[in-house]
Design a protein around this motif. Structure first.
Motif, mmCIF file in Angstrom:
data_model
loop_
_atom_site.group_PDB
_atom_site.id
_atom_site.type_symbol
_atom_site.label_atom_id
_atom_site.label_comp_id
_atom_site.label_asym_id
_atom_site.label_seq_id
_atom_site.Cartn_x
_atom_site.Cartn_y
_atom_site.Cartn_z
ATOM 1 N N LYS A 140 0.863 -1.179 0.000
ATOM 2 C CA LYS A 140 0.000 0.000 0.000
ATOM 3 C C LYS A 140 0.901 1.230 0.000
ATOM 4 O O LYS A 140 1.791 1.354 0.828
ATOM 5 C CB LYS A 140 -0.906 0.019 1.231
ATOM 6 C CG LYS A 140 -1.931 -1.082 1.227
ATOM 7 C CD LYS A 140 -2.854 -0.968 2.398
ATOM 8 C CE LYS A 140 -3.858 -2.104 2.360
ATOM 9 N NZ LYS A 140 -4.753 -2.082 3.501
ATOM 10 N N ARG A 141 0.627 2.094 -0.940
ATOM 11 C CA ARG A 141 1.412 3.319 -1.017
ATOM 12 C C ARG A 141 0.489 4.509 -1.187
ATOM 13 O O ARG A 141 -0.582 4.412 -1.749
ATOM 14 C CB ARG A 141 2.443 3.264 -2.127
ATOM 15 C CG ARG A 141 1.891 3.333 -3.520
ATOM 16 C CD ARG A 141 3.039 3.276 -4.545
ATOM 17 N NE ARG A 141 2.533 3.120 -5.875
ATOM 18 C CZ ARG A 141 2.357 4.122 -6.735
ATOM 19 N NH1 ARG A 141 2.687 5.348 -6.392
ATOM 20 N NH2 ARG A 141 1.880 3.899 -7.933
ATOM 21 N N GLU A 142 0.952 5.643 -0.658
ATOM 22 C CA GLU A 142 0.203 6.891 -0.766
ATOM 23 C C GLU A 142 1.176 7.990 -1.160
ATOM 24 O O GLU A 142 2.178 8.218 -0.484
ATOM 25 C CB GLU A 142 -0.463 7.228 0.571
ATOM 26 C CG GLU A 142 -1.228 8.514 0.556
ATOM 27 C CD GLU A 142 -1.776 8.892 1.924
ATOM 28 O OE1 GLU A 142 -2.194 10.050 2.065
ATOM 29 O OE2 GLU A 142 -1.764 8.061 2.842
ATOM 30 N N SER A 143 0.866 8.650 -2.250
ATOM 31 C CA SER A 143 1.700 9.758 -2.710
ATOM 32 C C SER A 143 1.466 10.965 -1.805
ATOM 33 O O SER A 143 0.322 11.344 -1.550
ATOM 34 C CB SER A 143 1.359 10.106 -4.151
ATOM 35 O OG SER A 143 2.067 11.250 -4.553
ATOM 36 N N ILE A 144 2.542 11.556 -1.312
ATOM 37 C CA ILE A 144 2.385 12.728 -0.447
ATOM 38 C C ILE A 144 2.800 14.025 -1.143
ATOM 39 O O ILE A 144 2.355 15.096 -0.739
ATOM 40 C CB ILE A 144 3.123 12.553 0.900
ATOM 41 C CG1 ILE A 144 4.595 12.233 0.710
ATOM 42 C CG2 ILE A 144 2.442 11.487 1.730
ATOM 43 C CD1 ILE A 144 5.385 12.195 1.999
ATOM 44 N N ILE A 145 3.637 13.924 -2.194
ATOM 45 C CA ILE A 145 4.012 15.126 -2.941
ATOM 46 C C ILE A 145 4.698 14.711 -4.242
ATOM 47 O O ILE A 145 5.334 13.660 -4.306
ATOM 48 C CB ILE A 145 4.931 16.052 -2.103
ATOM 49 C CG1 ILE A 145 4.974 17.452 -2.674
ATOM 50 C CG2 ILE A 145 6.311 15.479 -1.961
ATOM 51 C CD1 ILE A 145 5.557 18.489 -1.730
ATOM 52 N N ASP A 146 4.534 15.525 -5.284
ATOM 53 C CA ASP A 146 5.251 15.375 -6.551
ATOM 54 C C ASP A 146 6.204 16.548 -6.685
ATOM 55 O O ASP A 146 5.793 17.691 -6.541
ATOM 56 C CB ASP A 146 4.289 15.402 -7.740
ATOM 57 C CG ASP A 146 3.579 14.082 -7.955
ATOM 58 O OD1 ASP A 146 4.124 13.058 -7.552
ATOM 59 O OD2 ASP A 146 2.481 14.096 -8.543
ATOM 60 N N LEU A 147 7.446 16.238 -7.000
ATOM 61 C CA LEU A 147 8.459 17.275 -7.147
ATOM 62 C C LEU A 147 9.101 17.175 -8.527
ATOM 63 O O LEU A 147 9.139 16.107 -9.123
ATOM 64 C CB LEU A 147 9.528 17.138 -6.063
ATOM 65 C CG LEU A 147 9.043 17.238 -4.621
ATOM 66 C CD1 LEU A 147 10.153 16.865 -3.660
ATOM 67 C CD2 LEU A 147 8.535 18.636 -4.336
ATOM 68 N N LYS A 148 9.634 18.292 -9.014
ATOM 69 C CA LYS A 148 10.304 18.309 -10.305
ATOM 70 C C LYS A 148 11.819 18.397 -10.163
ATOM 71 O O LYS A 148 12.544 18.016 -11.063
ATOM 72 C CB LYS A 148 9.814 19.499 -11.141
ATOM 73 C CG LYS A 148 8.388 19.360 -11.577
ATOM 74 C CD LYS A 148 7.984 20.537 -12.420
ATOM 75 C CE LYS A 148 6.525 20.451 -12.807
ATOM 76 N NZ LYS A 148 6.074 21.611 -13.551
ATOM 77 N N ASN A 149 12.300 18.908 -9.053
ATOM 78 C CA ASN A 149 13.721 19.137 -8.852
ATOM 79 C C ASN A 149 14.330 18.004 -8.035
ATOM 80 O O ASN A 149 13.887 17.721 -6.925
ATOM 81 C CB ASN A 149 13.913 20.484 -8.147
ATOM 82 C CG ASN A 149 15.350 20.913 -8.103
ATOM 83 O OD1 ASN A 149 16.265 20.112 -8.202
ATOM 84 N ND2 ASN A 149 15.546 22.205 -7.935
ATOM 85 N N LYS A 150 15.350 17.361 -8.573
ATOM 86 C CA LYS A 150 16.015 16.230 -7.900
ATOM 87 C C LYS A 150 16.634 16.658 -6.567
ATOM 88 O O LYS A 150 16.613 15.887 -5.607
ATOM 89 C CB LYS A 150 17.083 15.652 -8.840
ATOM 90 C CG LYS A 150 17.853 14.510 -8.283
ATOM 91 C CD LYS A 150 17.046 13.247 -8.235
ATOM 92 C CE LYS A 150 17.948 12.087 -7.845
ATOM 93 N NZ LYS A 150 17.209 10.951 -7.368
ATOM 94 N N ASP A 151 17.172 17.877 -6.484
ATOM 95 C CA ASP A 151 17.767 18.350 -5.231
ATOM 96 C C ASP A 151 16.707 18.454 -4.124
ATOM 97 O O ASP A 151 16.982 18.154 -2.965
ATOM 98 C CB ASP A 151 18.438 19.706 -5.432
ATOM 99 C CG ASP A 151 19.620 19.625 -6.378
ATOM 100 O OD1 ASP A 151 20.234 18.537 -6.479
ATOM 101 O OD2 ASP A 151 19.922 20.644 -7.026
ATOM 102 N N ASN A 152 15.514 18.881 -4.491
ATOM 103 C CA ASN A 152 14.438 18.972 -3.506
ATOM 104 C C ASN A 152 14.002 17.602 -3.022
ATOM 105 O O ASN A 152 13.551 17.460 -1.885
ATOM 106 C CB ASN A 152 13.233 19.723 -4.090
ATOM 107 C CG ASN A 152 13.488 21.201 -4.204
ATOM 108 O OD1 ASN A 152 14.323 21.762 -3.502
ATOM 109 N ND2 ASN A 152 12.772 21.855 -5.094
ATOM 110 N N VAL A 153 14.141 16.592 -3.859
ATOM 111 C CA VAL A 153 13.801 15.226 -3.443
ATOM 112 C C VAL A 153 14.733 14.783 -2.322
ATOM 113 O O VAL A 153 14.292 14.249 -1.295
ATOM 114 C CB VAL A 153 13.883 14.252 -4.645
ATOM 115 C CG1 VAL A 153 13.726 12.817 -4.194
ATOM 116 C CG2 VAL A 153 12.840 14.611 -5.683
ATOM 117 N N GLU A 154 16.017 15.020 -2.494
ATOM 118 C CA GLU A 154 16.994 14.625 -1.474
ATOM 119 C C GLU A 154 16.764 15.395 -0.171
ATOM 120 O O GLU A 154 16.835 14.819 0.920
ATOM 121 C CB GLU A 154 18.407 14.846 -1.995
ATOM 122 C CG GLU A 154 18.753 13.937 -3.157
ATOM 123 C CD GLU A 154 20.055 14.309 -3.840
ATOM 124 O OE1 GLU A 154 20.806 15.143 -3.307
ATOM 125 O OE2 GLU A 154 20.304 13.754 -4.925
#
Length: 176
Positions: A140-154
């Motif tokens: 079971k997974r739930e998306s909490i946010i979509d980001l475009k910038n790889k640095d922001n993911v880290e």
């Protein structure tokens, strides 16, 4: 209160569309009232209407330039919308049954509305990094946010793993 402010809530294309199409009636009303005010034909109701229209349009502008991020309040995780580092909206994310976090990368495209007559399929492509919270078996997974910038993911993964009991893992569902 710990917080991390990440990316714009809307793309530039969405901001322009939002401010022009939704904001156009407010702009027309403001210009008309200002034109009447310069001719001294405006009474207190006109000035009150002008102030209300300016306030609503200012709110529309602030909504168009919101940024997304996360906030930790009283050991709870919230997804927030920020304007100049001030939180406007927040929504609680329940992480009690989801001890894992994973990032999924997708290739997405967005159609551009203004160019539909000349090139009906004109779109911009971009990478999207979807951050998900998962149960122990990743079923079971739930998306909490979509980001475009790889640095922001880290930065986001670092924020979630240091402030909460979440463990970063590679998405690998176990249906056994």
């Amino acid at each position: 209160m710990d917080k991390i402010i990440l990316e714009d809530r809307f793309t530039t294309h969405q901001k322009i569309t939002f401010l022009l199409y939704i904001g156009a009636p407010f702009i027309i009303g403001i210009v008309a009232l200002l034109k009447m005010g310069f001719n001294s034909n405006l009474n207190y109701k006109g000035y009150l209407t002008l102030i209300i229209l300016l306030t609503i349009y200012s709110l529309l502008i602030s909504i168009a330039f919101l940024k997304r991020g996360f906030v930790k309040l009283n050991s709870n995780l919230y997804r927030g919308s920020f304007f100049y580092k001030k939180m406007f909206f927040k929504k609680r994310i329940d992480i009690s049954k989801t001890p894992k976090v994973a990032v999924l990368k997708f290739k997405k495209s967005q159609k551009l509305a203004w160019f539909s007559a000349a090139k009906p399929d004109l779109a911009t492509e971009f990478n999207s990094f979807e951050i998900n919270i998962l149960n122990d078996k990743h079923t079971k997974r739930e998306s909490i946010i979509d980001l475009k910038n790889k640095d922001n993911v880290e930065r986001t993964i670092n924020f979630l793993t240091t402030h909460f009991d979440l463990k970063n893992e590679i998405f690998s569902p176990d249906f056994r």
